[in-house]
Design a protein around this motif. Structure first.
Motif, PDB file in Angstrom:
ATOM      1  N   ILE A 112     -60.164  20.731 -28.125  1.00  0.00           N
ATOM      2  CA  ILE A 112     -59.388  19.749 -27.723  1.00  0.00           C
ATOM      3  C   ILE A 112     -59.404  18.923 -27.777  1.00  0.00           C
ATOM      4  O   ILE A 112     -60.351  18.454 -28.926  1.00  0.00           O
ATOM      5  N   SER A 113     -57.958  18.293 -28.031  1.00  0.00           N
ATOM      6  CA  SER A 113     -57.824  16.929 -28.440  1.00  0.00           C
ATOM      7  C   SER A 113     -57.620  15.840 -27.314  1.00  0.00           C
ATOM      8  O   SER A 113     -56.610  15.855 -27.029  1.00  0.00           O
ATOM      9  N   LEU A 114     -58.640  14.313 -27.589  1.00  0.00           N
ATOM     10  CA  LEU A 114     -58.087  13.138 -26.935  1.00  0.00           C
ATOM     11  C   LEU A 114     -56.505  12.887 -28.014  1.00  0.00           C
ATOM     12  O   LEU A 114     -56.889  12.487 -28.380  1.00  0.00           O
ATOM     13  N   VAL A 115     -55.873  11.759 -26.889  1.00  0.00           N
ATOM     14  CA  VAL A 115     -55.169  11.296 -27.917  1.00  0.00           C
ATOM     15  C   VAL A 115     -54.512   9.539 -27.127  1.00  0.00           C
ATOM     16  O   VAL A 115     -54.375  10.109 -25.845  1.00  0.00           O
ATOM     17  N   GLY A 116     -54.741   9.144 -27.935  1.00  0.00           N
ATOM     18  CA  GLY A 116     -54.340   7.828 -27.055  1.00  0.00           C
ATOM     19  C   GLY A 116     -52.799   7.460 -27.527  1.00  0.00           C
ATOM     20  O   GLY A 116     -51.882   7.817 -28.663  1.00  0.00           O
ATOM     21  N   PRO A 117     -52.344   6.505 -26.948  1.00  0.00           N
ATOM     22  CA  PRO A 117     -51.266   5.941 -27.271  1.00  0.00           C
ATOM     23  C   PRO A 117     -50.158   5.994 -29.242  1.00  0.00           C
ATOM     24  O   PRO A 117     -49.853   6.161 -29.408  1.00  0.00           O
ATOM     25  N   PRO A 118     -51.088   5.124 -29.880  1.00  0.00           N
ATOM     26  CA  PRO A 118     -51.303   4.528 -31.673  1.00  0.00           C
ATOM     27  C   PRO A 118     -51.227   6.644 -31.817  1.00  0.00           C
ATOM     28  O   PRO A 118     -50.659   6.565 -33.144  1.00  0.00           O
ATOM     29  N   GLU A 119     -51.814   7.286 -31.213  1.00  0.00           N
ATOM     30  CA  GLU A 119     -51.427   8.748 -31.992  1.00  0.00           C
ATOM     31  C   GLU A 119     -50.584   9.728 -31.453  1.00  0.00           C
ATOM     32  O   GLU A 119     -50.530  11.243 -31.903  1.00  0.00           O
ATOM     33  N   TRP A 120     -49.160   9.043 -30.883  1.00  0.00           N
ATOM     34  CA  TRP A 120     -48.939  10.403 -30.001  1.00  0.00           C
ATOM     35  C   TRP A 120     -47.708  10.925 -30.998  1.00  0.00           C
ATOM     36  O   TRP A 120     -47.552  11.740 -31.051  1.00  0.00           O
ATOM     37  N   ASN A 121     -47.589   9.752 -32.195  1.00  0.00           N
ATOM     38  CA  ASN A 121     -46.278  10.484 -32.984  1.00  0.00           C
ATOM     39  C   ASN A 121     -46.896  11.495 -34.164  1.00  0.00           C
ATOM     40  O   ASN A 121     -46.348  12.194 -33.706  1.00  0.00           O
ATOM     41  N   ARG A 122     -48.583  11.624 -34.403  1.00  0.00           N
ATOM     42  CA  ARG A 122     -48.638  12.543 -34.822  1.00  0.00           C
ATOM     43  C   ARG A 122     -48.579  13.679 -34.205  1.00  0.00           C
ATOM     44  O   ARG A 122     -49.109  14.560 -35.480  1.00  0.00           O
ATOM     45  N   MET A 123     -49.458  13.431 -32.906  1.00  0.00           N
ATOM     46  CA  MET A 123     -49.616  14.674 -32.588  1.00  0.00           C
ATOM     47  C   MET A 123     -47.975  15.199 -32.538  1.00  0.00           C
ATOM     48  O   MET A 123     -48.438  16.750 -32.423  1.00  0.00           O
ATOM     49  N   GLU A 124     -47.161  14.562 -32.118  1.00  0.00           N
ATOM     50  CA  GLU A 124     -46.130  15.135 -32.398  1.00  0.00           C
ATOM     51  C   GLU A 124     -45.559  16.297 -33.602  1.00  0.00           C
ATOM     52  O   GLU A 124     -45.465  17.068 -33.756  1.00  0.00           O
ATOM     53  N   SER A 125     -46.064  15.092 -34.447  1.00  0.00           N
ATOM     54  CA  SER A 125     -45.475  15.677 -35.959  1.00  0.00           C
ATOM     55  C   SER A 125     -46.906  17.363 -35.972  1.00  0.00           C
ATOM     56  O   SER A 125     -46.337  18.086 -36.719  1.00  0.00           O
ATOM     57  N   ILE A 126     -47.805  16.486 -35.780  1.00  0.00           N
ATOM     58  CA  ILE A 126     -48.842  18.406 -36.272  1.00  0.00           C
ATOM     59  C   ILE A 126     -48.210  19.661 -35.440  1.00  0.00           C
ATOM     60  O   ILE A 126     -47.970  20.918 -35.185  1.00  0.00           O
ATOM     61  N   THR A 127     -47.844  18.868 -33.739  1.00  0.00           N
ATOM     62  CA  THR A 127     -47.341  20.495 -32.739  1.00  0.00           C
ATOM     63  C   THR A 127     -46.136  20.831 -33.557  1.00  0.00           C
ATOM     64  O   THR A 127     -45.824  21.706 -33.622  1.00  0.00           O
ATOM     65  N   ARG A 128     -45.215  20.114 -33.775  1.00  0.00           N
ATOM     66  CA  ARG A 128     -43.433  20.627 -35.094  1.00  0.00           C
ATOM     67  C   ARG A 128     -44.552  21.288 -36.239  1.00  0.00           C
ATOM     68  O   ARG A 128     -43.186  22.392 -36.145  1.00  0.00           O
ATOM     69  N   TYR A 129     -45.109  20.779 -36.936  1.00  0.00           N
ATOM     70  CA  TYR A 129     -45.127  21.524 -38.205  1.00  0.00           C
ATOM     71  C   TYR A 129     -45.704  22.790 -37.924  1.00  0.00           C
ATOM     72  O   TYR A 129     -46.051  23.300 -38.560  1.00  0.00           O
ATOM     73  N   LEU A 130     -47.454  22.986 -36.846  1.00  0.00           N
ATOM     74  CA  LEU A 130     -48.126  24.412 -36.922  1.00  0.00           C
ATOM     75  C   LEU A 130     -47.442  25.772 -35.330  1.00  0.00           C
ATOM     76  O   LEU A 130     -47.481  26.068 -35.598  1.00  0.00           O
ATOM     77  N   ASN A 131     -46.518  24.806 -34.774  1.00  0.00           N
ATOM     78  CA  ASN A 131     -45.573  25.393 -34.133  1.00  0.00           C
ATOM     79  C   ASN A 131     -46.352  25.471 -33.326  1.00  0.00           C
ATOM     80  O   ASN A 131     -46.668  27.012 -32.337  1.00  0.00           O
TER      81      ASN A 131
END
Length: 453
Positions: free
Chosen positions: A347-366
């Protein structure tokens, strides 16, 4: 028909150790690596964490040392690892598998007594598990010798490079018997510094790729919980720890101070937690891990040093209180659960400053995430607002938007002439497109009365 450990024709003492640990069917990495290692080949292996790679390199070397004893020899196998925790885990693994053998193992890591380690080396254990820094010190002082080495393993080589051990590893290689067999294990074979080591370590290696690091773990469910900030995250995490079902849980932060602060917050709410970070000395680390293994605490808060090398049975939940800095770190963290075929939840807790990094991780790992919402603790943050002029969302953004329920706003094409005319009043036009009572733009009117007439 799936292979069995009995197919490898291990000595009876090893088969008894395997049976005592309920080993019956090899994992994919074990099925591929063990026969090649037993044939004496140098190997370059990429396998995801939790794939069973420790037994994949321990069993062939133990089989060789049992079948071909060398009582007057020095250390016959060296396993280099990046962290003290991983060294101890491998040593424990060896002790269990080799419980019916007479083989011995020693551990050489920073933070422990040098005098005790020198005494260990004088006993000439067949297998030595070490971190690079302390071992190099002992080699340079003449207390350790690797001239009889037959087997060299670099485990989690990419992590060693990230931690700045490249020069130490190369210096250690210069002390090793050049006729050894070598195996290198890495979560990824694309690390930019890996070639500098493989060229010196391996001779005509065979490459084995099993469960690549970017491949989703089949037994882990990935969930996403939006947060408004650190204090909001604390409340959400406390709720999750109170309501999720688990024997043990790992909570990851990006900094030591963050781990300590979160530990104090949860201890103040009567949670059974312990904190592990890089500033603890070895005695304190051992105490913390003992508390977790014994069940006296059920929640470990850790920085990324614990993401590699920890093999704690019964971890059903991994919480990313701080989002990791890269996709590889995300996999290493979440790989602490869902091990040995057991289901796990990350479970990942994601705040506003982390959204872009979350998107990158999602894209990198599919990856695909399930959205979580806690009633009474919903975030005001719903994902990034649509920026003017932005293009279509990336596939990763679409996945995250779908997970969080955020609707995509269709892009309206904006013409350059519309932007130029912003703020200008639009006039009605006649049949010829000329303003009634006005001259066309850029032309002088000729029917205007002259001044004074």
């Amino acid at each position: 028909m799936n292979a069995q450990f009995s197919d490898f024709l291990f000595p009876d003492a090893l088969m008894r150790g395997l049976a005592s640990e309920d080993y019956a069917t090899p994992t994919p990495v074990q099925s591929q690596v063990i026969p090649l290692a037993m044939d004496g080949l140098d190997l370059l292996v990429s396998a995801a964490t939790g794939s069973g790679k420790t037994a994949a390199f321990l069993l062939p070397m133990m089989q060789r040392f049992i079948d071909v004893p060398a009582h007057d020899s020095g250390t016959r196998a060296l396993i280099l690892v990046p962290t003290r925790e991983l060294a101890r885990q491998i040593h424990i693994h060896f002790m269990r598998l080799g419980s019916y053998t007479r083989l011995t193992s020693g551990v050489i890591t920073g933070g422990d007594s040098k005098a005790h380690q020198i005494a260990t080396l004088r006993k000439n254990p067949e297998i030595l598990v070490a971190t690079p820094g302390r071992l190099l010190e002992l080699l340079q002082s003449g207390q350790a010798k690797l001239g009889d080495l037959e087997f060299l393993v670099l485990d989690e080589a990419d992590r060693m490079l990230d931690m700045g051990f490249t020069d130490d590893v190369l210096a250690i290689l210069a002390h090793c018997n050049p006729q050894r067999q070598s195996l290198l294990f890495s979560a990824t074979l694309h690390h930019r510094g890996l070639k500098s080591i493989t060229d010196r370590l391996l001779r005509d290696p065979q490459t084995v790729i099993v469960n690549p690091v970017r491949e989703q773990h089949p037994h882990i469910t990935h969930q996403l919980l939006l947060s408004d900030g650190p204090e909001h995250k604390q409340q959400q995490l406390h709720w999750l720890l109170e309501h999720e079902t688990f024997d043990k849980a790992l909570v990851f932060t990006n900094t030591r101070d963050g781990a300590v602060a979160l530990g104090n917050f949860l201890m103040g709410r009567e949670q059974r937690v312990a904190v592990l970070h890089g500033e603890l000395d070895q005695r304190e680390r051992n105490r913390v891990m003992g508390l977790l293994h014994s069940g006296r605490v059920s929640i470990l808060i850790a920085t990324d040093l614990a993401a590699r090398g920890l093999d704690v049975p019964g971890v059903q939940r991994v919480f990313n209180f701080d989002l990791p800095r890269s996709g590889d770190d995300y996999l290493h963290r979440t790989g602490r659960t869902g091990r040995a075929g057991e289901p796990g939840v990350a479970i990942s807790l994601v705040g506003p400053p982390e959204w872009n990094r979350m998107e990158s991780i999602t894209r990198y790992l599919n990856l695909s995430f399930e959205s979580r919402v806690i009633e009474g603790l919903k975030a005001k943050f719903k994902g990034p607002s649509k920026r003017k002029g932005a293009g279509k969302p990336s596939p990763a953004a679409r996945k995250l938007n779908a997970a969080t329920g955020k609707k995509e706003t269709p892009k309206v094409k904006e013409r350059l002439r519309d932007r130029k005319n912003i703020g200008k009043r639009r006039q009605p036009t006649g049949a010829q497109g000329v303003d009634a009572g006005h001259a066309p733009l850029g032309k002088r009117r000729t029917d205007a009365p002259k001044a004074g007439i």
